[in-house]
Design a protein around this motif. Structure first.
Motif: not given
Length: 152
Positions: A55, A59, A133-135, A140, A143
């Protein structure tokens, strides 16, 4: 007479000394259960820590992508990928390690119509897995929702 009673009592104590096999089995089962719980918590904690690292790195990559956009007037294309942060003309914006998630796998990158999408394929490293995990734009997100609704 007192001596006889004392010797008889000593014999009874000697016969009762130690643990029965049932008591030993119960204690071993309790210790085994506790060890199982402790080991599962420790291994789960490692994955949680790596997810937290992922995470943070995602970021940070979002910020570095904004730096790239300010320097070059646009985000890198999907084809250029995150490698463009490392090979940026002039001064590199990111190091190779910055483009890896908490498990050591390379982040995937897509430029969508909603902004840069950073994807970690999670612990197993497999694209599209449940561990991905998608950002997107500093958030967040799920996905499956992001990739279905954010074409290139």
């Amino acid at each position: 007479m007192n001596l006889k009673k004392h010797l008889k009592f000593k014999k009874q104590l000697a016969a009762q000394a130690g643990f029965s096999i049932l008591e030993i089995i119960i204690v071993v089962a309790i210790i085994g259960t506790l060890m199982g719980v402790i080991v599962s918590r420790i291994s789960g904690g490692t994955d949680n820590a790596k997810s937290g690292i992922t995470d943070t790195k995602a970021y940070t990559l979002q910020s570095k992508l904004i730096q790239y956009q300010l320097a070059n007037g646009k985000f890198p294309t999907t084809a250029q990928g995150l490698q463009s942060l490392i090979t940026n003309p002039g001064t590199p914006i990111a190091a190779e390690e910055d483009t890896r998630d908490g498990w050591g796998n390379s982040f995937d990158y897509k430029l969508t119509n909603k902004g840069p999408l950073i994807i970690s394929n999670g612990k197993d490293g497999q694209p599209g897995s449940n561990e991905s995990l998608c950002f997107l734009n500093g958030k967040k997100l799920d996905c499956k929702t992001v990739e279905a609704g954010a074409p290139n």
